[in-house]
Design a protein around this motif. Structure first.
Motif, PDB file in Angstrom:
ATOM      1  N   UNK A  60     -26.417   2.504 -27.386  1.00 19.86           N
ATOM      2  CA  UNK A  60     -25.868   2.909 -26.091  1.00 19.86           C
ATOM      3  C   UNK A  60     -26.817   3.826 -25.339  1.00 19.86           C
TER       4      UNK A  60
ATOM      5  N   UNK B 190     -29.776   6.118 -33.822  1.00 18.70           N
ATOM      6  CA  UNK B 190     -28.893   5.052 -33.324  1.00 18.70           C
ATOM      7  C   UNK B 190     -29.496   3.678 -33.615  1.00 18.70           C
TER       8      UNK B 190
ATOM      9  N   UNK C  12     -23.484   8.487 -41.210  1.00 18.15           N
ATOM     10  CA  UNK C  12     -23.200   7.569 -40.108  1.00 18.15           C
ATOM     11  C   UNK C  12     -23.973   6.261 -40.250  1.00 18.15           C
ATOM     12  N   UNK C  13     -25.095   6.324 -40.984  1.00 17.16           N
ATOM     13  CA  UNK C  13     -25.840   5.077 -41.230  1.00 17.16           C
ATOM     14  C   UNK C  13     -25.241   4.342 -42.429  1.00 17.16           C
TER      15      UNK C  13
ATOM     16  N   UNK D 293     -23.457   9.659 -28.409  1.00 19.03           N
ATOM     17  CA  UNK D 293     -23.107   8.422 -29.112  1.00 19.03           C
ATOM     18  C   UNK D 293     -22.995   8.592 -30.619  1.00 19.03           C
ATOM     19  N   UNK D 294     -23.349   9.771 -31.115  1.00 24.20           N
ATOM     20  CA  UNK D 294     -23.199  10.014 -32.551  1.00 24.20           C
ATOM     21  C   UNK D 294     -22.065  11.014 -32.758  1.00 24.20           C
ATOM     22  N   UNK D 295     -21.319  10.821 -33.823  1.00 19.36           N
ATOM     23  CA  UNK D 295     -20.210  11.731 -34.109  1.00 19.36           C
ATOM     24  C   UNK D 295     -20.760  13.110 -34.516  1.00 19.36           C
TER      25      UNK D 295
ATOM     26  N   UNK E  51     -19.550  -7.368 -35.675  1.00 22.48           N
ATOM     27  CA  UNK E  51     -20.100  -6.154 -35.077  1.00 22.48           C
ATOM     28  C   UNK E  51     -20.809  -5.322 -36.148  1.00 22.48           C
ATOM     29  N   UNK E  52     -21.979  -4.852 -35.810  1.00 21.74           N
ATOM     30  CA  UNK E  52     -22.698  -3.997 -36.754  1.00 21.74           C
ATOM     31  C   UNK E  52     -23.433  -4.789 -37.805  1.00 21.74           C
TER      32      UNK E  52
ATOM     33  N   UNK F  98     -19.791  -0.773 -45.320  1.00 23.47           N
ATOM     34  CA  UNK F  98     -18.804  -1.701 -44.754  1.00 23.47           C
ATOM     35  C   UNK F  98     -19.263  -3.163 -44.868  1.00 23.47           C
ATOM     36  N   UNK F  99     -20.511  -3.439 -44.440  1.00 21.48           N
ATOM     37  CA  UNK F  99     -20.898  -4.847 -44.324  1.00 21.48           C
ATOM     38  C   UNK F  99     -21.657  -5.392 -45.527  1.00 21.48           C
TER      39      UNK F  99
ATOM     40  N   UNK G 270     -28.952   2.866 -37.144  1.00 23.10           N
ATOM     41  CA  UNK G 270     -27.576   2.413 -37.391  1.00 23.10           C
ATOM     42  C   UNK G 270     -27.428   0.960 -36.954  1.00 23.10           C
TER      43      UNK G 270
ATOM     44  N   UNK H 210     -22.355   4.320 -43.473  1.00 18.35           N
ATOM     45  CA  UNK H 210     -21.048   3.767 -43.117  1.00 18.35           C
ATOM     46  C   UNK H 210     -21.125   2.259 -42.835  1.00 18.35           C
ATOM     47  N   UNK H 211     -22.145   1.858 -42.044  1.00 14.73           N
ATOM     48  CA  UNK H 211     -22.294   0.427 -41.727  1.00 14.73           C
ATOM     49  C   UNK H 211     -22.658  -0.365 -42.973  1.00 14.73           C
TER      50      UNK H 211
ATOM     51  N   UNK I  46     -25.613  -2.642 -31.722  1.00 15.29           N
ATOM     52  CA  UNK I  46     -25.626  -2.194 -30.328  1.00 15.29           C
ATOM     53  C   UNK I  46     -26.091  -0.748 -30.227  1.00 15.29           C
TER      54      UNK I  46
END
Lengths: 310, 331
Positions: B97, B165, B113-114, B103-105, B89-90, B120-121, B168, B116-117, B95
């Motif tokens: 929405x 979004x 928020x960008x 859909x954004x915190x 995922x991500x 992580x990956x 992201x 973050x992905x 994805x």
């Protein structure tokens, strides 16, 4: 921001003035005087005392004189405790109340938030139901009833704690429990409902779609947003706990400011009544003010603006 | 074309009081590399459930994947553990929405928020990720990306949030992008801009897109192939031109007929498809559309129609397309 602080400060002064005036005249409306008691002083001495404390003057004149004094920071002398100034009494008795209050606040927030979070995470499961039963009880049972029950069960019957007194660390346990039950219950409910809302929100789905793991989602996205409403509640709660210990201090025989306040009213110790009222008033207003300011830092959507600019 | 995603006989149900809602019933489709596939159909037809099942995003319970396979890059996603899915995922599947407003915190900066992905990956440091995130913001058409990086979602308009979004979702250059009604909550001019951004990003990154939408206009502008879903089933699939020029299933025809046309007179009413979709707790044994179909025959009520193929790409499920249908009707 600066503008906001200034305007808020102005309103605080106005409310304080109203508080002082209302309390002053209400207090004077109560029959009796500080020198009533079992040993009534002779009429000559009474007249001297009245003159010394300006109690022989018309009420309005007393009022203006009092206002003049407090503007200079002089809260006067106690009429009951010989030679002690009101400021000294407040400083001496606030210590225990503050310690008790702070512990109760910390306990309330930690236990309340944890309970609420557990309830939200185990929504509609056993833990959730238990937490909500606890919180209904916590809200419904008044603190003085709970205090007496705690004294009876844990101190009198089980003998785990002293019924009264305020000497060792163990003596804090029962008063803290009695004081924090209601805030815990309230915070737990608040946290639960706002956490549930956050957990079902679209941005949590986005966070999942990013491939974040459970911990990252909980700690970065859920908890912070979930406890925002609690921040709003903590300010007024702080003031409530510190002022609300009036009854609890009386029940547990703690020599705090709350107990002093009750005594001063029964004694018609005018200067002390006024002093503590003003002190409580300032405390309450400051608590709300700090909450407003803190909120700006935790929720970026909130902008403070003062005056007419909306 | 080598398919990167194959959905085979997917069945998804939801447990509710009073039974089991069979939301997706035997869905099959493929998505090729760099291809854009639209899934259209009315609300409750199983489009979003299908998409979220691919991402394994629907909570279980209440949902339950009854059977089927989702083969993505040679591996069945339905057999993955949650931990393995987190890595996909991500990164490999992004994805978007429907509602960019929610859909954004709201309490985290857009930039964070960008990144973050990316952190992580791609195992990037924050400063690398920041550089990359600003680059992404520029690519999706956000001006002053450096400043915007430090702003919160409430400082963005709806269209800009949807761009964020997209940034992201595409930050890790995924092979597949699932866009679940990405333009439904936006007004028409912004819709067009968002579709342009998606198209441009697709060309740049070679991403395949599954686009879920009600909007046939969006389909016409952007997609290669179309999957029409009704009551949890695929009733017709084909290339964009096959569907628009030569629709075979009565439901597809109805959908196309119901679209407002530019040459329509002002007081001419729109043509709806009368009726409502069937209750999926007790799905009909025959063709799910038969209660609303003008061309329904007796057999439609009793037996589910099989697939009739018109070309390698065009398929529809309707008894009227059966070679013997003409005879049956005339007799």
């Amino acid at each position: 921001m600066l503008r906001y602080v200034a305007s808020k400060f102005f309103y605080m002064l106005v409310s304080l003035f109203i508080l002082i005036s209302a309390t002053f005249f209400l207090m004077k409306a109560i029959p009796g005087d500080p020198f009533m008691g079992e040993k009534k002083p002779s009429p000559e001495i009474l007249a001297r005392l009245m003159e010394q404390y300006d109690l022989d003057k018309p009420v309005f004149q007393q009022y203006t004189k009092y206002l003049g004094n407090i503007i200079q920071g002089d809260f006067g002398l106690s009429m009951k405790h010989q030679g002690q100034s009101v400021t000294d009494i407040i400083v001496d008795t606030f210590g225990p109340s503050l310690r008790l209050g702070l512990i109760a606040i910390v306990v309330s927030v930690i236990v309340g938030v944890l309970l609420g979070m557990l309830a939200a995470l185990y929504h509609r499961k056993l833990i959730d139901n238990l937490a909500m039963i606890i919180s209904v009880l916590g809200i419904a049972v008044p603190s003085f009833v709970l205090a007496s029950m705690l004294q009876f069960v844990l101190a009198e019957k089980a003998g785990l704690f002293n019924v009264m007194g305020f000497d060792g660390p163990l003596d804090y346990v029962l008063p803290v429990m009695a004081l924090s039950a209601q805030p815990i219950a309230f915070i737990a409910r608040l946290t639960r409902s706002s956490m549930l809302e956050v957990l079902h929100s679209d941005y949590i789905k986005t966070a999942k779609a990013k491939g974040l793991n459970w911990f990252a989602i909980m700690f970065r996205h859920v908890i912070r947003n979930g406890i925002l409403p609690v921040v709003t509640y903590v300010g007024p709660m702080t003031a409530n706990i510190i002022t609300g210990s009036v009854v609890i201090e009386q029940i547990f025989g703690i020599g705090g400011i709350g107990k002093q306040f009750v005594e001063s009213i029964t004694n018609r110790d005018y200067t002390v009544i006024m002093g503590i009222t003003i002190f409580y008033g300032i405390l309450l207003m400051l608590a709300r003010f700090v909450t407003d300011i803190v909120y700006v830092f935790v929720d970026p959507r909130i902008k403070l603006s003062g005056g007419k600019e909306g | 074309m080598e398919p990167i995603l194959q959905v085979k006989d997917l069945n998804v149900s939801f447990r509710v009081r009073g039974g089991e809602v069979k939301a997706v019933r035997g869905v099959n489709f493929e998505v090729g590399k760099g291809e854009t596939v639209a899934i259209v159909g009315e609300s409750g037809s199983g489009k979003s459930v299908t998409a979220q099942t691919i991402m394994r995003l629907i909570p279980s319970p209440p949902s339950e994947i009854k059977k089927g396979e989702v083969i993505f890059q040679g591996q069945d996603l339905l057999k993955k553990t949650n931990k393995q899915m987190e890595a996909i995922r991500g990164k490999d599947i992004g994805m978007i929405f429907q509602d960019p407003m929610t859909s954004l915190n709201p309490t985290i900066k857009i930039g964070k928020q960008i990144t973050e992905v990316l952190v992580k990956h791609q195992r990037m440091s924050f400063s690398e990720a920041k550089k990359q995130a600003i680059e992404m913001l520029k690519l999706v058409g956000i001006k002053n990306a450096e400043e915007r990086f430090d702003q919160y979602p409430h400082e963005f308009s709806g269209g800009m949030r949807q761009r964020a979004m997209i940034a992201i979702a595409l930050a890790c250059k995924p092979t597949l992008l699932i866009a679940d009604e990405p333009t439904t909550a936006l007004d028409v001019t912004i819709q067009a801009q968002i579709m342009d951004v998606m198209k441009e990003m697709q060309q740049r990154l070679g991403t395949s897109i599954i686009l879920i939408t009600h909007d046939l206009g969006v389909v016409a502008g952007m997609c290669d192939r179309v999957i029409v879903m009704y009551a949890g089933e695929v009733v017709e699939t084909g290339t964009k031109w096959e569907i628009f020029k030569n629709p075979q299933h009565p439901y597809t025809k109805g959908l196309l007929r119901s679209m407002p046309r530019l040459d329509q007179k002002k007081d001419e009413p729109l043509i709806p498809i009368i009726g409502t979709p069937p209750d999926l707790i007790k799905p009909p044994v025959g063709c799910p559309f038969c209660a609303r179909c003008d061309e329904a025959m007796k057999i439609c009520e009793r037996i589910d129609p099989g697939a009739t193929e018109f070309s390698d790409t065009h398929m529809a499920r309707c008894w009227n397309l059966h070679p013997m249908a003409k005879e049956a009707q005339s007799s």
